[in-house]
Design an enzyme around this catalytic site. Sequence first.
Site, PDB file in Angstrom:
ATOM      1  N   SER A 167       5.096   0.466  -0.377  1.00 19.21           N
ATOM      2  CA  SER A 167       6.260  -0.008  -1.125  1.00 19.21           C
ATOM      3  C   SER A 167       6.976  -1.116  -0.341  1.00 19.21           C
ATOM      4  CB  SER A 167       7.173   1.166  -1.468  1.00 19.21           C
ATOM      5  OG  SER A 167       8.110   0.816  -2.442  1.00 19.21           O
ATOM      6  N   ASP A 262       3.052   2.522 -12.319  1.00 23.69           N
ATOM      7  CA  ASP A 262       4.034   2.008 -11.371  1.00 23.69           C
ATOM      8  C   ASP A 262       4.513   0.638 -11.834  1.00 23.69           C
ATOM      9  OD1 ASP A 262       5.444   1.084  -9.145  1.00 23.69           O
ATOM     10  OD2 ASP A 262       3.837   1.480  -7.714  1.00 23.69           O
ATOM     11  N   HIS A 292       4.456   5.577  -8.701  1.00 20.62           N
ATOM     12  CA  HIS A 292       4.872   5.060  -7.406  1.00 20.62           C
ATOM     13  C   HIS A 292       5.285   6.207  -6.486  1.00 20.62           C
ATOM     14  CE1 HIS A 292       6.327   1.750  -4.860  1.00 20.62           C
ATOM     15  NE2 HIS A 292       7.292   2.574  -4.513  1.00 20.62           N
TER      16      HIS A 292
END
Length: 320
Positions: A167, A262, A292
């Site tokens: 991320s 995501d 995610h």
Amino acid sequence: MPDALTPPGLAPEFLAGQALLRESGIVQADVLATPLVVARGHALTLQAFLNQDAPPLARVEEHVLSDLPVPVRVRLYYPDGAAGPLPAYLHAHGGGFALGGIDSLDRWKREVARDAGVVVVGLDYALAPEHKFPTARDQAVAVVQWLRANAAALGIDAGRIGIGGDSAGGNLALAALLRLRDLGEPLPRFGALIYGMLSANHDTPSHRDFGDGRYGLSTAKLDWFWTQYLPDPALRDDPQAAPLTADLGGLPPLLLLAAALDPLLDDTLALDQRLSRIGAPHSLKVYPDMPHGFLAQTRLLSRAREARDDVVAALRKHLV
């Protein structure tokens, strides 16, 4: 008949894991619904739950790089029984640049060290909005330089260093590689970018399809995170801050992992396309029924363990 409130496509094991979290009293961090300090506390509680039953290692040590403009703490996880000098892999955690810390992915990092036979390095980078771009990126660069300069004392091989992140940490890993390249310094031999937060452009199909919050991460949350990290809107187009638009030449082999449900999926797909156009060595894998943030849940999810094993295999290929 499926529950109308159940988001479509999620793996049954993920839904079961979410139910277990709720039963255990775990509250998901939500920066839009609570003050940041509360969201940070929720994130730490979740990480502590996910880190339970982490494998013990014979040696885990911490260091503080105190000579930086903003000092940074690192944690080194040494695999048991391996003869040095060992390869090292620096991993930057996710959390939108604003959440998480040294304990994020602690279980995962221990498992990767154990299975890959490398020293995994956790990075306690400075969080936004207290510390804005480029502080965290510069800390990641400095840690790579520190690992190389102190390799002998740390028992690692200066020529076998990798870097990665998930991320926001994927952003920091890619941005650090680009910065080291532009400084003319030796690059890490490998990079792992896991559902990276690589662009502030939210006009993409994956944002339109998955950005409403049904799958946890939302476009609105991502916009909030970017605002904390880059208070000047002009920086959203700066390739150093949003590295998806940077010149990608000269990078080491990259492993790209993404979650199919995501809003950031298209960041990874676009990176894959750009790397393919210039013939840069890389591989891509998309997990079809995951949202995610699933990587941290090796305690709960076979998909998370699969992704961990994919990282381990890449580390063994490129560093071991």
